[in-house]
Design an enzyme around this catalytic site. Structure first.
Site, PDB file in Angstrom:
ATOM      1  CG  HIS A   1      11.674  -3.817  45.768  1.00  9.75           C
ATOM      2  ND1 HIS A   1      10.440  -3.970  45.181  1.00  9.75           N
ATOM      3  CD2 HIS A   1      11.505  -4.150  47.074  1.00  9.75           C
ATOM      4  CE1 HIS A   1       9.563  -4.363  46.098  1.00  9.75           C
ATOM      5  NE2 HIS A   1      10.193  -4.494  47.250  1.00  9.75           N
TER       6      HIS A   1
ATOM      7  CG  ASN B   1      14.188  -0.433  40.082  1.00 12.04           C
ATOM      8  OD1 ASN B   1      14.818  -1.456  39.850  1.00 12.04           O
ATOM      9  ND2 ASN B   1      13.219  -0.382  40.969  1.00 12.04           N
TER      10      ASN B   1
ATOM     11  CB  THR C   1       5.541  -2.512  43.057  1.00  8.37           C
ATOM     12  OG1 THR C   1       6.868  -2.861  43.454  1.00  8.37           O
ATOM     13  CG2 THR C   1       4.798  -1.924  44.235  1.00  8.37           C
TER      14      THR C   1
ATOM     15  NE  ARG D   1       9.307  -8.795  45.234  1.00  8.59           N
ATOM     16  CZ  ARG D   1       8.201  -8.170  44.794  1.00  8.59           C
ATOM     17  NH1 ARG D   1       8.283  -7.162  43.956  1.00  8.59           N
ATOM     18  NH2 ARG D   1       7.030  -8.576  45.185  1.00  8.59           N
TER      19      ARG D   1
ATOM     20  CD  GLU E   1       8.275   6.058  43.125  1.00  6.85           C
ATOM     21  OE1 GLU E   1       9.183   5.907  43.975  1.00  6.85           O
ATOM     22  OE2 GLU E   1       8.166   5.323  42.121  1.00  6.85           O
TER      23      GLU E   1
ATOM     24  CG  HIS F   1       5.171   0.926  38.624  1.00  4.21           C
ATOM     25  ND1 HIS F   1       4.597   0.119  37.686  1.00  4.21           N
ATOM     26  CD2 HIS F   1       5.726   0.099  39.537  1.00  4.21           C
ATOM     27  CE1 HIS F   1       4.790  -1.149  38.026  1.00  4.21           C
ATOM     28  NE2 HIS F   1       5.475  -1.184  39.144  1.00  4.21           N
TER      29      HIS F   1
ATOM     30  NE  ARG G   1      22.472 -20.198  32.866  1.00  3.09           N
ATOM     31  CZ  ARG G   1      23.079 -20.240  31.681  1.00  3.09           C
ATOM     32  NH1 ARG G   1      22.586 -19.580  30.663  1.00  3.09           N
ATOM     33  NH2 ARG G   1      24.157 -20.956  31.521  1.00  3.09           N
TER      34      ARG G   1
ATOM     35  CG  HIS H   1      14.061  -5.529  35.424  1.00  4.38           C
ATOM     36  ND1 HIS H   1      13.357  -6.472  36.124  1.00  4.38           N
ATOM     37  CD2 HIS H   1      13.153  -4.620  35.025  1.00  4.38           C
ATOM     38  CE1 HIS H   1      12.077  -6.149  36.132  1.00  4.38           C
ATOM     39  NE2 HIS H   1      11.931  -5.015  35.489  1.00  4.38           N
TER      40      HIS H   1
ATOM     41  NE  ARG I   1       9.738 -11.783  43.159  1.00  7.08           N
ATOM     42  CZ  ARG I   1       8.495 -11.384  42.880  1.00  7.08           C
ATOM     43  NH1 ARG I   1       8.263 -10.655  41.814  1.00  7.08           N
ATOM     44  NH2 ARG I   1       7.501 -11.715  43.652  1.00  7.08           N
ATOM     45  CG  HIS I   2      14.730  -8.456  41.830  1.00  2.77           C
ATOM     46  ND1 HIS I   2      14.857  -7.666  42.947  1.00  2.77           N
ATOM     47  CD2 HIS I   2      13.494  -8.201  41.337  1.00  2.77           C
ATOM     48  CE1 HIS I   2      13.744  -6.966  43.111  1.00  2.77           C
ATOM     49  NE2 HIS I   2      12.884  -7.276  42.159  1.00  2.77           N
TER      50      HIS I   2
ATOM     51  N   GLY J   1      12.764   1.901  35.824  1.00  6.42           N
ATOM     52  CA  GLY J   1      13.620   0.721  35.760  1.00  6.42           C
ATOM     53  C   GLY J   1      13.487  -0.059  34.471  1.00  6.42           C
ATOM     54  CG  HIS J   2      10.481  -3.251  32.238  1.00  7.33           C
ATOM     55  ND1 HIS J   2      10.749  -4.570  32.497  1.00  7.33           N
ATOM     56  CD2 HIS J   2      10.028  -3.210  30.969  1.00  7.33           C
ATOM     57  CE1 HIS J   2      10.467  -5.290  31.440  1.00  7.33           C
ATOM     58  NE2 HIS J   2      10.017  -4.497  30.497  1.00  7.33           N
TER      59      HIS J   2
ATOM     60  CD  GLU K   1      11.037   0.357  44.622  1.00  7.93           C
ATOM     61  OE1 GLU K   1      10.486  -0.748  44.566  1.00  7.93           O
ATOM     62  OE2 GLU K   1      11.260   1.053  43.638  1.00  7.93           O
TER      63      GLU K   1
HETATM   64  N1  PXP Z   1       8.823   2.942  41.634  1.00 10.17           N
HETATM   65  C1  PXP Z   1       8.470   1.909  42.428  1.00 10.17           C
HETATM   66  C2  PXP Z   1       7.985   2.208  43.802  1.00 10.17           C
HETATM   67  C3  PXP Z   1       8.596   0.579  41.980  1.00 10.17           C
HETATM   68  O1  PXP Z   1       8.235  -0.434  42.774  1.00 10.17           O
HETATM   69  C4  PXP Z   1       9.111   0.348  40.688  1.00 10.17           C
HETATM   70  C5  PXP Z   1       9.282  -1.058  40.202  1.00 10.17           C
HETATM   71  O2  PXP Z   1      10.160  -1.746  40.991  1.00 10.17           O
HETATM   72  C6  PXP Z   1       9.466   1.454  39.914  1.00 10.17           C
HETATM   73  C7  PXP Z   1       9.290   2.737  40.406  1.00 10.17           C
HETATM   74  C8  PXP Z   1      10.022   1.297  38.541  1.00 10.17           C
HETATM   75  O3  PXP Z   1       9.037   0.770  37.726  1.00 10.17           O
HETATM   76  P1  PXP Z   1       9.417   0.313  36.240  1.00 10.17           P
HETATM   77  O4  PXP Z   1      10.374  -0.830  36.384  1.00 10.17           O
HETATM   78  O5  PXP Z   1       8.100  -0.089  35.658  1.00 10.17           O
HETATM   79  O6  PXP Z   1      10.047   1.493  35.576  1.00 10.17           O
END
Ligand code: PXP
Length: 245
Positions: free
Chosen positions: A43, A7, A101, A45, A151, A198, A18, A10, A49-50, A220-221, A70
């Site tokens: 995603h 993902n 989320t 949204r 998921e 997640h 910026r 970020h 926002r991103h 992602g994060h 997403e």
């Molecule tokens: N899966 C879903 C459905 C999500 O909404 C997210 C966050 O956008 C992720 C996975 C990834 O989560 P993380 O950024 O905490 O790894």
């Protein structure tokens, strides 16, 4: 074999901080693919926002692995998905004030609506996954509305792992892990694909990756965070190695 969906939201978050044009999530997708990503997730949204529309358009043209969009189950998003045709859509709940989320979709509480959205996406040739909590009622409802994958939200597991001293043997982490595993077994028994994601990171991912029949992890994060220090290609490579070992 387990696949890794990366993902890259970020990367867009940093750009939007910026309101400029860098870093470009399209570049991030290329780097993630070179590191071994099997799927690129963004995603879009409702508040943009991103990730913004332009990103999804360009990613659709440039991503060479699977593109997973997403999105909330709204008419606007269904319209965008049906036009751009990502290989997969993951439907998620969306709250304006959430940082990310926060919970799974309540499929059981809105079956008619979900069935309609899933059908419209499937009619466009898109594979549909629903992001749900590790709850058997939600798994069964997902099957009834025609989802092809679920998921499972691993946030509660990740939280228990962290709160329990990052000890996978802690009772709380084991309880949450078992819930994810039980949901996964039900998903597979109902003929759907079992994905999870997640709050997974380099310390907590392996017990989830070791669950029977898990097909894809969406992360992602932690990957983007590590990329700040080692670069995105290497961060993806390290995560892929962990989930496949
Ligand atoms: N899966 C879903 C459905 C999500 O909404 C997210 C966050 O956008 C992720 C996975 C990834 O989560 P993380 O950024 O905490 O790894």
């Amino acid at each position: 074999m387990i696949d890794l969906g990366v993902n890259i939201d970020h990367v867009a978050t940093l750009r939007q901080a910026r309101r400029t044009y860098e870093p470009d999530p399209v570049w991030a997708a290329v780097e993630a693919e070179l590191g071994g990503a099997d799927c690129i997730t963004v995603h879009l949204r409702e508040d943009r926002r991103h990730i913004v529309d332009r990103d999804v358009e360009l990613l659709r043209q440039n991503v060479q692995v699977k593109l997973n969009l997403e999105m909330a189950a709204t008419d606007e998003m269904v319209g965008i998905a049906c036009r751009l045709k990502p290989e997969m859509c993951t439907l998620v709940p969306e709250g304006r004030h959430e940082v990310t989320t926060e919970g799974g979709l309540d499929v059981a509480g809105q079956e008619a609506r979900m069935k309609n959205v899933v059908q419209r996406l499937r009619d466009a040739g898109i594979f549909v996954s629903l992001f749900i909590d590790a709850d058997l009622q939600q798994v069964e409802a997902s099957s009834r509305v025609g989802a092809q994958a679920c998921e499972i939200h691993t946030g509660p597991y990740a939280h228990a792992f962290y709160a329990g001293g990052r000890d996978i043997e802690s009772a709380a982490a084991q309880t949450e892990l078992q819930k994810v595993g039980a949901a996964g077994s039900a998903i597979v028994e109902l003929g759907m694909r079992f994905n999870a994601g997640h709050a997974l990171n380099y310390s907590n991912v392996q017990p989830i990756a070791a669950l029977p029949n898990v097909r894809e992890l969406h992360i992602g994060h932690s990957i983007v965070s590590r990329a700040v220090f080692v670069g995105l290609r290497e961060a993806v490579r390290e995560m892929k190695r962990l989930i496949r070992s």
